[in-house]
Design an enzyme around this catalytic site. Structure first.
Site, PDB file in Angstrom:
ATOM      1  N   CYS A   2      13.203  33.226  38.554  1.00 40.27           N
ATOM      2  CA  CYS A   2      14.318  32.772  37.724  1.00 40.27           C
ATOM      3  C   CYS A   2      14.183  31.268  37.541  1.00 40.27           C
ATOM      4  O   CYS A   2      13.453  30.610  38.276  1.00 40.27           O
ATOM      5  CB  CYS A   2      15.661  33.047  38.403  1.00 40.27           C
ATOM      6  SG  CYS A   2      15.987  34.792  38.676  1.00 40.27           S
ATOM      7  N   GLY A  28      12.331  33.526  33.123  1.00 41.23           N
ATOM      8  CA  GLY A  28      13.196  34.691  33.038  1.00 41.23           C
ATOM      9  C   GLY A  28      13.793  34.828  31.651  1.00 41.23           C
ATOM     10  O   GLY A  28      14.348  33.864  31.125  1.00 41.23           O
ATOM     11  N   ASN A 102      17.308  31.207  42.606  1.00 37.90           N
ATOM     12  CA  ASN A 102      15.927  31.610  42.312  1.00 37.90           C
ATOM     13  C   ASN A 102      15.319  32.063  43.635  1.00 37.90           C
ATOM     14  O   ASN A 102      15.233  31.264  44.572  1.00 37.90           O
ATOM     15  CB  ASN A 102      15.156  30.414  41.740  1.00 37.90           C
ATOM     16  CG  ASN A 102      13.668  30.686  41.562  1.00 37.90           C
ATOM     17  OD1 ASN A 102      12.855  29.767  41.575  1.00 37.90           O
ATOM     18  ND2 ASN A 102      13.295  31.934  41.382  1.00 37.90           N
ATOM     19  N   GLY A 103      14.902  33.325  43.696  1.00 38.62           N
ATOM     20  CA  GLY A 103      14.305  33.846  44.921  1.00 38.62           C
ATOM     21  C   GLY A 103      14.877  35.202  45.261  1.00 38.62           C
ATOM     22  O   GLY A 103      15.484  35.872  44.419  1.00 38.62           O
ATOM     23  N   CYS A 236       5.155  29.498  47.696  1.00 38.74           N
ATOM     24  CA  CYS A 236       4.548  30.601  46.920  1.00 38.74           C
ATOM     25  C   CYS A 236       3.399  30.054  46.076  1.00 38.74           C
ATOM     26  O   CYS A 236       3.619  29.428  45.043  1.00 38.74           O
ATOM     27  CB  CYS A 236       5.591  31.257  46.019  1.00 38.74           C
ATOM     28  SG  CYS A 236       4.848  32.432  44.867  1.00 38.74           S
ATOM     29  N   TYR A 242       0.422  31.736  38.240  1.00 41.51           N
ATOM     30  CA  TYR A 242       1.006  32.396  37.070  1.00 41.51           C
ATOM     31  C   TYR A 242       2.369  31.880  36.630  1.00 41.51           C
ATOM     32  O   TYR A 242       2.597  31.629  35.454  1.00 41.51           O
ATOM     33  CB  TYR A 242       1.110  33.905  37.358  1.00 41.51           C
ATOM     34  CG  TYR A 242       1.860  34.688  36.304  1.00 41.51           C
ATOM     35  CD1 TYR A 242       1.309  34.918  35.046  1.00 41.51           C
ATOM     36  CD2 TYR A 242       3.134  35.188  36.571  1.00 41.51           C
ATOM     37  CE1 TYR A 242       2.002  35.620  34.079  1.00 41.51           C
ATOM     38  CE2 TYR A 242       3.827  35.900  35.600  1.00 41.51           C
ATOM     39  CZ  TYR A 242       3.258  36.111  34.362  1.00 41.51           C
ATOM     40  OH  TYR A 242       3.953  36.794  33.410  1.00 41.51           O
ATOM     41  N   CYS A 382       5.406  41.660  46.255  1.00 39.88           N
ATOM     42  CA  CYS A 382       6.138  40.465  46.694  1.00 39.88           C
ATOM     43  C   CYS A 382       7.563  40.864  47.075  1.00 39.88           C
ATOM     44  O   CYS A 382       8.209  41.630  46.356  1.00 39.88           O
ATOM     45  CB  CYS A 382       6.182  39.433  45.565  1.00 39.88           C
ATOM     46  SG  CYS A 382       7.154  37.973  46.023  1.00 39.88           S
ATOM     47  N   CYS A 433       2.492  30.777  51.180  1.00 40.76           N
ATOM     48  CA  CYS A 433       2.570  32.235  51.321  1.00 40.76           C
ATOM     49  C   CYS A 433       1.407  32.840  50.549  1.00 40.76           C
ATOM     50  O   CYS A 433       1.100  32.417  49.436  1.00 40.76           O
ATOM     51  CB  CYS A 433       3.895  32.755  50.759  1.00 40.76           C
ATOM     52  SG  CYS A 433       4.008  34.565  50.755  1.00 40.76           S
ATOM     53  N   CYS A 436       0.876  38.521  48.896  1.00 38.69           N
ATOM     54  CA  CYS A 436       0.512  39.527  47.885  1.00 38.69           C
ATOM     55  C   CYS A 436      -0.988  39.814  47.894  1.00 38.69           C
ATOM     56  O   CYS A 436      -1.433  40.792  47.297  1.00 38.69           O
ATOM     57  CB  CYS A 436       1.025  39.157  46.494  1.00 38.69           C
ATOM     58  SG  CYS A 436       0.795  37.481  46.015  1.00 38.69           S
TER      59      CYS A 436
END
Ligand code: SF4
Length: 464
Positions: A2, A28, A102-103, A236, A242, A382, A433, A436
């Site tokens: 977001c 978003g 956001n999260g 992240c 991306y 994720c 992190c 994924c």
């Protein structure tokens, strides 16, 4: 995924938030919302769709005052309905509070279940609302103290903005999963998911909030607080692959430079003999530039993206060919025909889109198509705020490289190594992190399905 933006003590607060949300639209497109405090009340506007669909001039005129915040939503937890659009606004014993997030809270479902058993009635199915309930149950003379207490009960990924009748509060989780940057705009303090929004507004970036940092701005006063330190940082790194816009700076690095470095490294790790490097736009663009530099193979814009396709595009039922991908991407035949192509993309999720793109490039006359991916194979979903499919639907979770190559019908396929990816960012490798790709979830993940309340060993909510 977001986008959030807020500003304190600016005469055109709502208009600046509106512009900030425009710059964060890529984070978003499902819904957008904005709330402003006009000195006596909160005025809120939320709607499904993109920023331009939701905010008309008459709407912005209604949103007066010097304090405002807004949100662009891409759902992870909670269904895609207007009631889940943010900001969420509530009245509490401490006064009105609005929140954007956001999260994803890893224990949001558990906390919600506990609160519901104690009588809480939730307005939404979004995990964000639990923070407001926790605050409302623990009112304090200073609302920041109530927030600090609430945040010690939740875990997972959150970058938050809260608006009260006193000021604007920004908070970033102790692991630092999602970015949140503070800026100054014509003497006013502002906060954004990404720095690209500051460029649009002519704001100066004052840097990211530290993981676990809470900043309260009341008029010109700024107070900083710290949540208990996390044992492991978990920024992240997929933001660099991306999500983030390439003109943003995230976690101290320019996204464009990181993506280019990934492409250079990919060319070193997985060279190929070819005539031209073509990106899958948009996120394949900078890695493709890097691949071209690293391989000395010329770069061409051999594929064009239609930027005007919304999420609501409906595939005509009578289609005899795949309009779904073609309406978004189209190869430039004259740049591709008779050539050996290196096609560079950021990731492969289910594999279906990659196969369609490879087929399209072949149909445009490519003699060979070599697929190069600027991240490692995505093998795990994720649980920290990104809408990925369940594990069973991730092609790399079920098949090895040769099988994926066969599925996508390319002449060769290679992914960037995890080491190569982490060498492309400037922070220590263990500060990011990478779950994924590795399944190493640094923050325990939820075992409760928020819709059915049943226990699952591992799942991503609402991602099917
Ligand atoms: S699992 Fe992947 S997408 Fe999710 S926070 Fe970690 S690195 Fe980012």
């Amino acid at each position: 995924m977001c986008g959030i933006f807020g500003i304190e003590s600016h005469d055109e607060a709502a208009s600046f938030v509106y512009l900030g949300l425009y710059a964060l639209q890529h984070r978003g497109q499902e819904s957008a919302g904005l709330v402003a405090w006009d000195g006596t009340r909160m005025c809120v506007e939320r709607g499904m769709g993109q920023v331009a669909d939701v905010f008309r001039p008459a709407v912005l005129e209604r949103l007066g005052g010097q304090r405002a915040l807004g949100h662009t939503r891409y759902s992870t937890t909670g269904t895609s309905v207007l009631s889940n659009a943010q900001p969420i606004v509530v009245k509490t014993a401490m006064g009105p509070i609005a929140i954007v997030h956001n999260g994803h809270l890893s224990n949001g479902a558990e906390v919600r279940e506990r609160l519901e058993r104690r009588g809480s009635i939730f307005q939404t199915t979004s995990d964000t609302e639990v923070i407001l309930h926790l605050m409302a149950m623990n009112p304090r003379p200073d609302v920041v103290d109530s927030l600090l207490l609430a945040l010690q009960e939740v875990r997972g990924a959150y970058s938050l903005l809260l608006l009260t009748d006193q000021g604007l509060i920004a908070a970033r989780d102790p692991h630092g999963f999602r970015p949140l940057v503070m800026g100054e705009c014509q003497g006013a303090r502002c906060f954004s998911s990404e720095s690209c929004a500051f460029d649009l507004l002519g704001a100066t970036s004052l840097g990211e909030l530290e993981p676990g940092e809470v900043v309260a701005v009341r008029g010109r006063d700024i107070e900083r607080y710290s949540l208990p330190k996390a044992q492991v940082p978990a920024r992240c790194v997929f933001e660099h692959v991306y999500f983030a816009r390439p003109d943003s700076e995230v976690f101290g690095d320019a996204v464009s430079e990181v993506r280019t470095a990934m492409g250079v490294r990919l060319a070193e790790e997985s060279p190929v003999s070819a005539d031209v490097v073509v990106p899958v736009p948009d996120s394949g663009l900078f890695p493709a530039i890097g691949f071209s530099r690293g391989s000395d193979i010329p770069f061409e814009h051999g594929m064009i993206r239609n930027h005007y396709v919304g999420r609501t595009f409906i595939q005509p039922e009578q289609s005899i060919r795949d309009f779904g991908v073609r309406v978004k991407l189209n190869p430039v035949r004259r740049l591709i025909e008779g050539r050996r192509i290196v096609l560079v993309d950021d990731s492969i999720v289910r594999g279906t889109t990659s196969r369609k793109i490879v087929r399209m490039v072949r149909e445009a006359g490519a003699t060979e198509v070599h697929l190069r991916i600027s991240s490692p194979p995505t093998r795990w979903p994720c649980h920290y705020g990104i809408d990925t499919p369940r594990r069973d639907d991730l092609i790399a979770a079920r098949y090895d490289l040769e099988e994926i190559l066969g599925y996508v019908e390319a002449d060769s396929l290679a992914y960037l190594s995890l080491e190569g990816l982490l060498d492309s960012v400037s922070g220590p490798p263990d500060s990011y992190c990478n779950a994924c790709w590795t399944g190493d979830y640094r923050v325990p993940i939820s075992t409760i399905d928020p819709k059915q309340g049943r226990l699952f060993p591992i799942r991503t909510e609402d991602s099917q």
